[in-house]
Design a protein around this motif. Structure first.
Motif, PDB file in Angstrom:
ATOM      1  N   VAL A 131       8.558  -9.527  -1.705  1.00 30.45           N
ATOM      2  CA  VAL A 131       8.224  -9.751  -0.291  1.00 30.45           C
ATOM      3  C   VAL A 131       8.793  -8.655   0.603  1.00 30.45           C
ATOM      4  O   VAL A 131       8.087  -8.109   1.459  1.00 30.45           O
ATOM      5  N   MET A 132      10.060  -8.327   0.417  1.00 30.68           N
ATOM      6  CA  MET A 132      10.721  -7.388   1.325  1.00 30.68           C
ATOM      7  C   MET A 132      10.076  -6.012   1.366  1.00 30.68           C
ATOM      8  O   MET A 132       9.909  -5.437   2.450  1.00 30.68           O
ATOM      9  N   PRO A 133       9.679  -5.417   0.207  1.00 28.52           N
ATOM     10  CA  PRO A 133       9.001  -4.116   0.289  1.00 28.52           C
ATOM     11  C   PRO A 133       7.727  -4.153   1.118  1.00 28.52           C
ATOM     12  O   PRO A 133       7.429  -3.202   1.849  1.00 28.52           O
ATOM     13  N   GLY A 140       9.012  -1.493   8.852  1.00 25.80           N
ATOM     14  CA  GLY A 140      10.160  -0.618   8.668  1.00 25.80           C
ATOM     15  C   GLY A 140       9.911   0.803   9.120  1.00 25.80           C
ATOM     16  O   GLY A 140       8.866   1.131   9.704  1.00 25.80           O
ATOM     17  N   PRO A 141      10.878   1.705   8.872  1.00 25.31           N
ATOM     18  CA  PRO A 141      10.724   3.123   9.214  1.00 25.31           C
ATOM     19  C   PRO A 141       9.558   3.769   8.484  1.00 25.31           C
ATOM     20  O   PRO A 141       9.008   3.212   7.538  1.00 25.31           O
ATOM     21  N   ARG A 142       9.229   4.971   8.900  1.00 27.24           N
ATOM     22  CA  ARG A 142       8.064   5.664   8.353  1.00 27.24           C
ATOM     23  C   ARG A 142       8.205   5.927   6.857  1.00 27.24           C
ATOM     24  O   ARG A 142       7.222   5.923   6.123  1.00 27.24           O
TER      25      ARG A 142
END
Length: 224
Positions: A131-133, A140-142
């Protein structure tokens, strides 16, 4: 009965971790994770029961987790076996190695009777790798929305390498690493590690780079 419950819970939780690895086509899959969890659980049970069984009195004279503690160091050999270094100096298998370590930890937790903690740990492990990825790719960041590819180019004779690199950068590709090699007949070979948007197809980049007139041949490989 208590031992059967511990082993049964371990089988189910190890199976969940193994299924996740099977879905991703990793070398350590369902069977490996289940065996690691079951054996870790069994050794933990033996370690705890032996502490109470062998002393003549009811007082524990040895560490009940002594045998289980050796599992953590022993499982490192399996983890090292799945960490690979590819020909392009990229390290892979670190997540799978950590999953092996986690499966051993789940077995130890179940063997010691910490069922709730083991279930919670499996849930957090699956959340971390599945889930987190996906969340970080969106919010999230680029760097989480980029992927790295390895490009090998052969240039025609008397081509200025700097001009070729500028044309590649103009195609919204961020060059991370450059390696230039001289070939016979005044040709050059360039190895590039390039970052690009995760939404772009590798084949799309292949055709864009191949269209550059100065390039004789192109070879592209996904790094991860």
């Amino acid at each position: 009965m208590d031992m059967a419950i511990k082993l049964g819970v371990t089988v189910l939780l190890g199976m969940l971790i193994g299924i996740e690895r099977e879905i991703r086509r990793k070398p350590v899959g369902l069977r490996t994770c289940m065996v690691i969890s079951i054996v870790s659980c069994l050794l933990t049970i033996i370690s705890i029961e032996s502490a109470y069984l062998f002393p003549k009195t009811n007082e524990v004279r040895m560490d009940p987790m002594r045998l289980a503690a050796q599992i953590i160091s022993g499982i490192g050999f399996l983890g090292a076996g799945v960490i690979l270094r590819r020909h392009n100096d990229v390290i892979s298998g670190l997540t799978t190695a950590s999953i092996i370590w986690g499966a051993a930890g789940i077995g130890i937790a179940c063997g010691a009777g910490f069922y709730l903690e083991a279930v919670l740990a499996v849930g957090l492990i699956l959340f971390s790798v599945e889930v987190m990825p996906a969340v970080m790719k969106r919010l999230g960041p680029r760097c989480f929305r980029e992927k790295e590819i390895h490009i090998s180019l052969t240039l025609h004779k008397n081509v200025i390498v700097t001009d070729v690199l500028k044309k590649i950068k103009a195609k919204d590709l961020h060059i991370k690493k450059v390696k230039i090699k001289d070939l016979p007949q005044q040709e050059n070979e360039i190895d590039l590690h390039v970052l690009m948007s995760d939404e772009r197809y590798t084949s799309e980049v292949y055709y864009e780079i191949k269209a550059i007139a100065a390039i004789q041949s192109v070879e592209i490989e996904n790094v991860a």
